[in-house]
Design an enzyme around this catalytic site. Structure first.
Site, mmCIF file in Angstrom:
data_model
loop_
_atom_site.group_PDB
_atom_site.id
_atom_site.type_symbol
_atom_site.label_atom_id
_atom_site.label_comp_id
_atom_site.label_asym_id
_atom_site.label_seq_id
_atom_site.Cartn_x
_atom_site.Cartn_y
_atom_site.Cartn_z
ATOM 1 N N VAL A 45 6.218 24.524 12.281
ATOM 2 C CA VAL A 45 5.937 23.082 12.294
ATOM 3 C C VAL A 45 5.123 22.759 11.039
ATOM 4 O O VAL A 45 4.150 23.454 10.728
ATOM 5 C CB VAL A 45 5.171 22.672 13.570
ATOM 6 C CG1 VAL A 45 4.864 21.175 13.563
ATOM 7 C CG2 VAL A 45 5.980 23.034 14.808
ATOM 8 N N ASP A 92 4.557 32.964 11.368
ATOM 9 C CA ASP A 92 4.030 34.323 11.209
ATOM 10 C C ASP A 92 5.197 35.305 11.345
ATOM 11 O O ASP A 92 5.295 36.075 12.313
ATOM 12 C CB ASP A 92 2.942 34.597 12.255
ATOM 13 C CG ASP A 92 1.735 33.704 12.025
ATOM 14 O OD1 ASP A 92 1.236 33.653 10.891
ATOM 15 O OD2 ASP A 92 1.320 33.023 12.971
ATOM 16 N N LEU A 96 -5.843 25.134 18.845
ATOM 17 C CA LEU A 96 -4.434 24.748 18.988
ATOM 18 C C LEU A 96 -4.058 23.583 18.070
ATOM 19 O O LEU A 96 -4.856 22.673 17.834
ATOM 20 C CB LEU A 96 -4.134 24.355 20.442
ATOM 21 C CG LEU A 96 -4.381 25.432 21.508
ATOM 22 C CD1 LEU A 96 -3.896 24.932 22.876
ATOM 23 C CD2 LEU A 96 -3.723 26.757 21.160
ATOM 24 N N SER A 116 -4.139 27.352 12.094
ATOM 25 C CA SER A 116 -5.537 27.118 12.481
ATOM 26 C C SER A 116 -6.436 27.246 11.261
ATOM 27 O O SER A 116 -7.497 26.622 11.177
ATOM 28 C CB SER A 116 -5.968 28.121 13.547
ATOM 29 O OG SER A 116 -5.074 28.052 14.641
ATOM 30 N N GLN A 126 4.626 39.070 11.811
ATOM 31 C CA GLN A 126 4.107 39.308 13.161
ATOM 32 C C GLN A 126 5.260 39.297 14.170
ATOM 33 O O GLN A 126 5.312 40.133 15.082
ATOM 34 C CB GLN A 126 3.078 38.238 13.509
ATOM 35 C CG GLN A 126 2.698 38.190 14.975
ATOM 36 C CD GLN A 126 1.522 37.289 15.255
ATOM 37 O OE1 GLN A 126 0.397 37.670 15.013
ATOM 38 N NE2 GLN A 126 1.752 36.103 15.792
ATOM 39 N N HIS A 129 1.390 25.366 17.919
ATOM 40 C CA HIS A 129 1.230 25.944 19.263
ATOM 41 C C HIS A 129 1.867 25.038 20.319
ATOM 42 O O HIS A 129 2.500 25.510 21.271
ATOM 43 C CB HIS A 129 -0.253 26.094 19.617
ATOM 44 C CG HIS A 129 -1.022 27.009 18.725
ATOM 45 N ND1 HIS A 129 -2.008 26.578 17.873
ATOM 46 C CD2 HIS A 129 -0.952 28.355 18.558
ATOM 47 C CE1 HIS A 129 -2.518 27.602 17.223
ATOM 48 N NE2 HIS A 129 -1.904 28.694 17.609
ATOM 49 N N GLN A 138 7.806 31.048 13.923
ATOM 50 C CA GLN A 138 8.420 31.623 12.711
ATOM 51 C C GLN A 138 7.414 31.696 11.561
ATOM 52 O O GLN A 138 7.527 32.533 10.671
ATOM 53 C CB GLN A 138 9.627 30.753 12.337
ATOM 54 C CG GLN A 138 10.237 31.015 10.975
ATOM 55 C CD GLN A 138 10.894 32.383 10.870
ATOM 56 O OE1 GLN A 138 11.304 32.960 11.880
ATOM 57 N NE2 GLN A 138 10.975 32.916 9.657
ATOM 58 N N GLU A 174 -0.178 21.451 16.402
ATOM 59 C CA GLU A 174 1.201 21.092 16.762
ATOM 60 C C GLU A 174 2.131 22.310 16.839
ATOM 61 O O GLU A 174 3.083 22.319 17.603
ATOM 62 C CB GLU A 174 1.770 20.089 15.752
ATOM 63 C CG GLU A 174 1.618 18.649 16.158
ATOM 64 C CD GLU A 174 2.150 18.326 17.554
ATOM 65 O OE1 GLU A 174 3.283 18.701 17.893
ATOM 66 O OE2 GLU A 174 1.406 17.702 18.324
HETATM 67 O O1 PAF Z 1 -0.572 34.561 16.230
HETATM 68 C C1 PAF Z 1 -1.669 34.640 16.826
HETATM 69 O O2 PAF Z 1 -2.355 33.646 17.101
HETATM 70 C C2 PAF Z 1 -2.184 36.010 17.218
HETATM 71 O O3 PAF Z 1 -1.867 36.968 16.262
HETATM 72 C C3 PAF Z 1 -1.725 36.456 18.616
HETATM 73 C C4 PAF Z 1 -0.217 36.636 18.684
HETATM 74 C C5 PAF Z 1 -2.163 35.425 19.654
HETATM 75 C C6 PAF Z 1 -2.376 37.798 18.979
HETATM 76 O O4 PAF Z 1 -3.767 37.693 18.989
#
Ligand code: PAF
Length: 280
Positions: free
Chosen positions: A176, A150, A33, A186, A153, A37, A148, A35
Site C-alpha cells: 500500500v 517486505d 498500524l 511504520s 520476509q 496492515h 509484499q 493502511e
Molecule cells: O513484518 C513485521 O511486522 C514483523 O517482521 C512480523 C512479521 C510481525 C514478525 O515480528
C-alpha cells in the site's frame, strides 16, 4: 473485539471457534498500524470467519544497534484501528510471555535470508522466523497475511512454512503506497518532513528501473539506473538496488520473474521497497 495478552487467554478465546470449525485468519504485526496492515486485516476479514491480529515488538529481530527501544508503540490507536478493520481477537503479549526466562530455541531462516536484508541486518530473519513460527503455533491459523512490501520476509516465511510443513496458507497482499508512491511503513514515522519528501526516491528509482527493463535494458543496466536515481537525491544513502529472483533473492537468471528491490537510508531511517516485474 477481545484483547488477550497470554497464550492461555488466546487459546480460550479461540477454542469456541475451533470447535465450530471456523476458518482463522491471522495478521502478525509489531503494532504502529497503518493502511498496509489494515489492508491485510480487511483481506483476512473477507476470507475468514475469525480474524486475529498480533501486536508484539519482537526483540529477536532487532540488531544491537537497531531501534528496538525507539520503535513506535501506539497500542490504544492500534486497537481502535484493528477494531475498525473488523478484527475479532488481538493478541498483545509481553516479551516475558513470549520468551519466558530460559527460552533459547531459535529457527534458522532458509538461505533466502542470507543476501540483501540478511547481509545488512545479520540475525534479523532468524528472529522473524522464530517469532512467526511461535505465533503460528499459538494461533494455528488457516491463513496468514503478509505484505509484499517486505518481500524477502515473505520469501523467508514461505520457505519456513514449506520446509517445516507448517499447515498454514501464506497470503501475500500488495504494497500500500502514499499518493506519491512512498510505501507505507511504520518506520515512515521517523522521517522529518524534508526526509519524507526525499524518501519518495525509492519509488522513483524502482519506477525508473522498471521503465528501463520494459525498454529492453539488461538487468545490470536497470540496477545502475536505480542507483543513479538514488544517488542524485541529497541526504539519501543507497544500501542496494538490485534485480533479483523473488524466490531466492539471488540474481535472476532472466527466465524467472524479476523483482526489483531497493534499500536506502534517508537521514537515519533505513527504508526498503520493491517492485515485481512480470517479464524479464
Ligand atoms: O513484518 C513485521 O511486522 C514483523 O517482521 C512480523 C512479521 C510481525 C514478525 O515480528
Amino acid at each position: 473485539m477481545k484483547v488477550v495478552r497470554t497464550e492461555g487467554a488466546l487459546r480460550d478465546a479461540l477454542t469456541p471457534h475451533r470447535r465450530a470449525d471456523h476458518s482463522i485468519g491471522f495478521v502478525p504485526t509489531m503494532g504502529a498500524l497503518h493502511e498496509g496492515h489494515l489492508s491485510l486485516l480487511r483481506a483476512a476479514r473477507l476470507e475468514c470467519d475469525v480474524v486475529v491480529v498480533s501486536i508484539f515488538v519482537n526483540p529477536l529481530q532487532f540488531g544491537p544497534r537497531e531501534d528496538l527501544a525507539a520503535y513506535p508503540r501506539s497500542e490504544e490507536r492500534d486497537l481502535h484501528l484493528a477494531e475498525g478493520a473488523g478484527t475479532d481477537i488481538v493478541f498483545a503479549p509481553t516479551t516475558e510471555e513470549m520468551y519466558p526466562a530460559g527460552t533459547s530455541t531459535m529457527v534458522t531462516a532458509a538461505d533466502v535470508a542470507l543476501p540483501l536484508e540478511g547481509e545488512a541486518r545479520p540475525g534479523h530473519f532468524d528472529g522473524v522466523a522464530t517469532v512467526v513460527a511461535k505465533l503460528f503455533n499459538q494461533v494455528q491459523p488457516h491463513k496468514a497475511y503478509f505484505g509484499q512490501k517486505d518481500a524477502q520476509q515473505v520469501a523467508v516465511i514461505q520457505a519456513m512454512v514449506r520446509d517445516l510443513s507448517i499447515p498454514v496458507e501464506v497470503v501475500v497482499c500488495p504494497t500500500v503506497r502514499e499518493p506519491d508512491g512512498l510505501a507505507m511503513s511504520s518506520r515512515n514515522a521517523y522521517l522529518s518532513s524534508e526526509e519524507r519528501e526525499r524518501a519518495t526516491v525509492l519509488w522513483r528509482a524502482l519506477e525508473a528501473g522498471h521503465a528501463a527493463l520494459s525498454e529492453g535494458a539488461a538487468q545490470e543496466v536497470a540496477e545502475k539506473v536505480m542507483e543513479d536515481v538514488v544517488e542524485s537525491e541529497t541526504g539519501v544513502v543507497l544500501g542496494y538496488a538490485r534485480a533479483v529472483d523473488p524466490t531466492t533473492f539471488g540474481p535472476s537468471d532472466g527466465t524467472s520473474p524479476i523483482l526489483l528491490v531497493i534499500a536506502a537510508r534517508v537521514g537515519s531511517t533505513r527504508l526498503i521497497d520493491n517492485l515485481p516485474v512480470s517479464e524479464a
